[in-house]
Design a protein around this motif. Structure first.
Motif, mmCIF file in Angstrom:
data_model
loop_
_atom_site.group_PDB
_atom_site.id
_atom_site.type_symbol
_atom_site.label_atom_id
_atom_site.label_comp_id
_atom_site.label_asym_id
_atom_site.label_seq_id
_atom_site.Cartn_x
_atom_site.Cartn_y
_atom_site.Cartn_z
ATOM 1 N N PHE A 411 -59.646 18.359 -5.923
ATOM 2 C CA PHE A 411 -58.954 18.829 -7.129
ATOM 3 C C PHE A 411 -57.467 19.079 -6.891
ATOM 4 O O PHE A 411 -56.683 19.052 -7.844
ATOM 5 N N LEU A 412 -57.073 19.346 -5.643
ATOM 6 C CA LEU A 412 -55.699 19.787 -5.357
ATOM 7 C C LEU A 412 -55.066 18.919 -4.275
ATOM 8 O O LEU A 412 -55.546 18.868 -3.148
ATOM 9 N N GLY A 413 -53.981 18.227 -4.635
ATOM 10 C CA GLY A 413 -53.233 17.403 -3.680
ATOM 11 C C GLY A 413 -51.981 18.127 -3.225
ATOM 12 O O GLY A 413 -51.275 18.736 -4.029
ATOM 13 N N LEU A 414 -51.709 18.056 -1.925
ATOM 14 C CA LEU A 414 -50.574 18.783 -1.342
ATOM 15 C C LEU A 414 -49.596 17.802 -0.703
ATOM 16 O O LEU A 414 -49.974 16.974 0.121
ATOM 17 N N LEU A 415 -48.348 17.897 -1.118
ATOM 18 C CA LEU A 415 -47.275 17.076 -0.562
ATOM 19 C C LEU A 415 -46.368 17.982 0.261
ATOM 20 O O LEU A 415 -45.783 18.930 -0.258
ATOM 21 N N PHE A 416 -46.226 17.701 1.568
ATOM 22 C CA PHE A 416 -45.487 18.575 2.471
ATOM 23 C C PHE A 416 -43.974 18.395 2.334
ATOM 24 O O PHE A 416 -43.495 17.487 1.651
ATOM 25 N N GLN A 417 -43.227 19.262 3.044
ATOM 26 C CA GLN A 417 -41.764 19.260 2.967
ATOM 27 C C GLN A 417 -41.184 17.892 3.300
ATOM 28 O O GLN A 417 -40.261 17.433 2.652
ATOM 29 N N TYR A 418 -41.671 17.262 4.351
ATOM 30 C CA TYR A 418 -41.216 15.924 4.717
ATOM 31 C C TYR A 418 -42.395 14.973 4.512
ATOM 32 O O TYR A 418 -43.117 14.652 5.451
ATOM 33 N N PRO A 419 -42.618 14.516 3.278
ATOM 34 C CA PRO A 419 -43.830 13.759 2.976
ATOM 35 C C PRO A 419 -43.986 12.485 3.785
ATOM 36 O O PRO A 419 -45.102 12.050 4.054
ATOM 37 N N GLU A 420 -42.852 11.902 4.228
ATOM 38 C CA GLU A 420 -42.950 10.681 5.015
ATOM 39 C C GLU A 420 -43.653 10.918 6.354
ATOM 40 O O GLU A 420 -44.134 9.976 6.984
ATOM 41 N N HIS A 421 -43.733 12.189 6.787
ATOM 42 C CA HIS A 421 -44.457 12.511 8.020
ATOM 43 C C HIS A 421 -45.967 12.449 7.828
ATOM 44 O O HIS A 421 -46.720 12.554 8.787
ATOM 45 N N GLN A 422 -46.420 12.279 6.588
ATOM 46 C CA GLN A 422 -47.844 12.185 6.313
ATOM 47 C C GLN A 422 -48.363 10.753 6.474
ATOM 48 O O GLN A 422 -49.555 10.504 6.334
ATOM 49 N N LEU A 423 -47.478 9.803 6.739
ATOM 50 C CA LEU A 423 -47.874 8.399 6.876
ATOM 51 C C LEU A 423 -48.464 8.142 8.264
ATOM 52 O O LEU A 423 -47.951 8.634 9.261
ATOM 53 N N PHE A 424 -49.524 7.335 8.333
ATOM 54 C CA PHE A 424 -50.112 7.058 9.646
ATOM 55 C C PHE A 424 -50.911 5.754 9.685
ATOM 56 O O PHE A 424 -51.254 5.270 10.765
ATOM 57 N N GLU A 425 -51.216 5.150 8.545
ATOM 58 C CA GLU A 425 -52.064 3.955 8.537
ATOM 59 C C GLU A 425 -51.272 2.693 8.899
ATOM 60 O O GLU A 425 -50.041 2.704 8.999
ATOM 61 N N ASN A 426 -51.995 1.576 9.066
ATOM 62 C CA ASN A 426 -51.370 0.319 9.501
ATOM 63 C C ASN A 426 -50.583 -0.358 8.386
ATOM 64 O O ASN A 426 -49.592 -1.036 8.646
ATOM 65 N N THR A 427 -51.063 -0.221 7.146
ATOM 66 C CA THR A 427 -50.371 -0.851 6.026
ATOM 67 C C THR A 427 -50.126 0.172 4.922
ATOM 68 O O THR A 427 -50.762 1.229 4.873
ATOM 69 N N VAL A 428 -49.205 -0.175 4.026
ATOM 70 C CA VAL A 428 -48.900 0.697 2.891
ATOM 71 C C VAL A 428 -50.142 0.902 2.027
ATOM 72 O O VAL A 428 -50.461 2.030 1.624
ATOM 73 N N TYR A 429 -50.862 -0.186 1.769
ATOM 74 C CA TYR A 429 -52.064 -0.084 0.930
ATOM 75 C C TYR A 429 -53.074 0.870 1.561
ATOM 76 O O TYR A 429 -53.633 1.745 0.881
ATOM 77 N N GLU A 430 -53.331 0.728 2.856
ATOM 78 C CA GLU A 430 -54.323 1.569 3.529
ATOM 79 C C GLU A 430 -53.906 3.035 3.501
ATOM 80 O O GLU A 430 -54.745 3.926 3.378
ATOM 81 N N ASP A 431 -52.597 3.273 3.608
ATOM 82 C CA ASP A 431 -52.118 4.656 3.593
ATOM 83 C C ASP A 431 -52.325 5.293 2.226
ATOM 84 O O ASP A 431 -52.806 6.428 2.117
ATOM 85 N N ILE A 432 -51.985 4.561 1.172
ATOM 86 C CA ILE A 432 -52.139 5.099 -0.182
ATOM 87 C C ILE A 432 -53.617 5.277 -0.521
ATOM 88 O O ILE A 432 -54.016 6.234 -1.197
ATOM 89 N N ALA A 433 -54.444 4.354 -0.014
ATOM 90 C CA ALA A 433 -55.874 4.380 -0.341
ATOM 91 C C ALA A 433 -56.667 5.366 0.509
ATOM 92 O O ALA A 433 -57.842 5.629 0.216
ATOM 93 N N PHE A 434 -56.056 5.941 1.535
ATOM 94 C CA PHE A 434 -56.793 6.789 2.477
ATOM 95 C C PHE A 434 -57.466 7.972 1.781
ATOM 96 O O PHE A 434 -58.649 8.242 1.993
ATOM 97 N N GLY A 435 -56.715 8.700 0.965
ATOM 98 C CA GLY A 435 -57.273 9.881 0.292
ATOM 99 C C GLY A 435 -58.462 9.550 -0.597
ATOM 100 O O GLY A 435 -59.537 10.152 -0.453
ATOM 101 N N PRO A 436 -58.298 8.592 -1.523
ATOM 102 C CA PRO A 436 -59.438 8.224 -2.363
ATOM 103 C C PRO A 436 -60.668 7.784 -1.557
ATOM 104 O O PRO A 436 -61.801 8.084 -1.946
ATOM 105 N N LYS A 437 -60.450 7.068 -0.445
ATOM 106 C CA LYS A 437 -61.586 6.643 0.390
ATOM 107 C C LYS A 437 -62.315 7.852 0.950
ATOM 108 O O LYS A 437 -63.550 7.892 0.983
ATOM 109 N N GLN A 438 -61.548 8.854 1.405
ATOM 110 C CA GLN A 438 -62.166 10.046 1.983
ATOM 111 C C GLN A 438 -62.992 10.814 0.956
ATOM 112 O O GLN A 438 -63.965 11.483 1.301
ATOM 113 N N PHE A 439 -62.613 10.685 -0.300
ATOM 114 C CA PHE A 439 -63.339 11.386 -1.353
ATOM 115 C C PHE A 439 -64.506 10.559 -1.899
ATOM 116 O O PHE A 439 -65.171 10.972 -2.853
#
Length: 612
Positions: A411-439
């Motif tokens: 229900f609650l999404g959190l964006l940190f002070q430096y949001p670019e530090h939240q990136l870690f996946e191999n591709t842009v698509y995989e990074d954006i899709a990570f949260g929905p996949k986990q849910f």
């Protein structure tokens, strides 16, 4: 930040010959090589020339990616130009034997303080620079103590830097440079994470040092209200000098400044909007009455009053979208308290008996001085931190219940002070899709959410299969924001989402927030930017871990004592509204430039109808 008498600046520039007391960049060009493509490179600077005499305050403005930070690195010899020369107080940066002298002379405060903090305690980190300069121990102790007092961190001397807030870390980075007593200080968005009062105090300190010790200041900033204090301004665009001049020469050319993707000081932007309601003939008559450029707030208010006497303005319709919020409470915080390292001598009371509620569809801004507990508070909202005392409920789910936390994060999404530090996946698509996949979203829903998210943040489809680490800083931030949006939460918590962004980037963030509001999403916004806070429905003020106000924008910003105690200030547009209220003998309100200009025009139209 506090003032203290007797700040001895040490003869930091005594070794410099009088004829070499300047920084000169002559036709400098620089390109970053692209890994894996030896024939390719990214051009950052093209034939840039800048001159800064000792004791001058130079401001460098420009959009993100225009080359400002690269230019600062050239001055400090962190990078060497591919072509052209950089001379720093008589030393050529291409001369390796001069690097020590250059870096002893120039201190640099980076935008992200984590990039330059190395000590295990606050005082150790401040001492690091002077130690490397070979300063005697007794003098280092003296400088550390002075610097701690200067930035208001004396009570944190033996704390670990990791225990500090983002704003306090920025103060620490500033203190470390002050302790080195450089002849030149380079500020790369050095106050972007500071509360308004701390930022104001810091620049007051810097200007005092400039006048007393001929300190040279090279300031890279998006904060136009600070830039007008400079002696000279350079505006960069795509790696080149777009134009330059004194603050008066630059900001009295509004069309050119806005074309560069920058802001005007709020009083000048209000005037710019106001003048759009008048004919060219009326503006020409005003120019004859004011042959010199209009620059100061007082000059601007006088000119606006005179323009209204010359001709009647035409009202320009302004869309004022009203967002609906329900009476349903979806966030409830009751008597929340939290202490870091509780029960030890390093204990820090971060939150004390915090209570508030948020309704569905509301936008709430959380403001307060650096270290007031803002980030600690929002970390409780999605269960990153569990309350030591008190209760946090999200959508009737309690963070004390571990089983509820996973549901809360849906229900609650959190964006940190430096949001670019939240990136870690191999591709842009995989990074954006990570949260929905986990849910556990289905592939079709994930694809739909990812597409909607990238459309909202303006990312092109052709980067979906690229690595997020190949992108520019601005693109990385968009990817991180898209990753949170793709979860399609009911509540979005954004921690300083616009910090360090140029005006166009800041407006994009505002557009994202307004889009969420149109979808009836709830938005919690942590910010030091009072212009951004003014867009909220309510403002929650934190002061030393306690809630000192939770009220409408109007009620909070009209309480000057409350703001001063919390290290805050009213938005610049509101300050100018007070000035034109006096000039037009009527109450003109507003917290953004658009609001003030519109309300003034509305008042003048009503008065004409009344007098008709």
């Amino acid at each position: 930040m506090k003032q203290m008498q007797g700040f001895s600046h040490a003869e930091s520039a005594s070794h410099i010959r009088s004829e070499d007391r300047l920084i000169m960049i002559d036709e400098a060009s620089f390109a970053y090589p692209v890994s894996g493509e030896s024939s390719s490179s990214i051009v950052a600077l093209k034939n840039v020339s800048i001159k800064a005499n000792q004791g001058r305050h130079i401001a460098i403005l420009g959009r993100n990616g225009s080359g400002k930070t690269t230019l600062a690195k050239l001055i400090n010899a962190l990078e060497i130009p591919d072509q052209g020369k950089v001379i720093v107080f008589g030393h050529d940066t291409s001369d390796e034997s001069a690097l020590w002298s250059i870096r002893q002379t120039c201190g640099m405060v980076f935008q992200n303080p984590d990039n330059q903090i190395v000590g295990t305690t606050v005082e150790e980190d401040i001492a690091f620079g002077p130690e490397n300069l070979g300063i005697p121990s007794a003098e280092i102790r003296h400088r550390v103590d002075q610097s701690l007092i200067r930035v208001g961190l004396e009570q944190y001397a033996v704390k670990a830097p990791s225990q500090l807030s983002g704003g306090q870390k920025q103060k620490l980075a500033i203190a470390g440079i002050l302790a080195m007593r450089p002849a030149c200080i380079i500020l790369d968005e050095a106050t972007s994470m500071l509360d308004p009062k701390s930022a104001k105090d810091f620049f007051k300190l810097i200007k005092e040092l400039q006048q007393e010790f001929s300190l040279t200041i090279i300031e890279i900033t998006h904060d136009i209200e600070n830039a007008i204090l400079a002696d000279y301004i350079y505006i960069m665009q795509q790696g080149e000098i777009f134009f330059s001049g004194t603050p008066r020469e630059v900001f009295t050319r509004p069309d050119k400044v806005l074309a560069a993707g920058l802001d005007l000081p709020q009083h000048l932007y209000i005037n710019h909007l106001f003048q759009k309601s008048f004919s060219l003939e009326a503006l020409e008559k005003l120019c004859k009455k004011y042959p010199n450029d209009i620059f100061t707030p007082e000059e601007t208010a006088d000119a606006m009053f005179e323009l209204n006497n010359i001709a009647n303005p035409q009202m320009i319709a302004v869309s004022t979208t009203k967002y609906n919020s329900s009476n349903k409470t979806i966030i409830s915080v009751e008597n929340l308290s939290y202490t870091y390292q509780k029960g030890t001598k390093f204990a820090v009371d971060a939150l004390q008996e915090v209570s508030f509620q948020v309704k569905q569809g509301e936008m709430v801004a959380i403001v307060g001085h650096s270290g007031s507990g803002k980030s600690t508070l929002i970390s409780h909202l999605n269960g990153l931190i569990v309350p030591q005392t008190g209760q946090v409920e999200i959508m009737n789910l309690n963070t004390h219940n571990k089983k509820d936390i996973r549901e809360i994060r849906k229900f609650l999404g959190l964006l940190f002070q430096y949001p670019e530090h939240q990136l870690f996946e191999n591709t842009v698509y995989e990074d954006i899709a990570f949260g929905p996949k986990q849910f556990g979203f289905s592939e079709s829903v994930i694809e739909k959410n990812v597409k909607q998210a990238i459309d909202i943040v303006g990312l092109p489809q052709d980067i979906m299969h690229r690595s997020p680490f190949e992108l520019s800083g601005g693109q990385q931030r968009r990817v991180a924001i898209a990753g949170v949006l793709a979860t399609d939460c009911e509540i979005y918590v954004l921690d300083e989402p616009a910090a360090g962004l140029d005006p166009i980037g800041q407006q994009e963030i505002i557009n994202y927030i307004m889009h969420l509001r149109e979808l009836n999403k709830t938005v919690i916004l942590v910010t030091h930017d009072m212009k951004l806070a003014a867009r909220a429905d309510r403002i929650l003020v934190l002061n030393q871990g306690r809630v000192t106000a939770y009220d409408t924008v109007e009620n909070v910003f009209s309480n000057q004592i409350l703001l001063e105690d919390a290290g805050l200030e009213v938005p610049p547009a509101y300050k100018f509204a007070r000035l034109i209220s006096e000039k037009f003998s009527s109450e003109i309100t507003g917290y953004t430039a658009e609001e003030v200009s519109y309300n003034l025009l509305k008042h003048l139209s009503s008065r004409r109808k009344y007098n008709a």
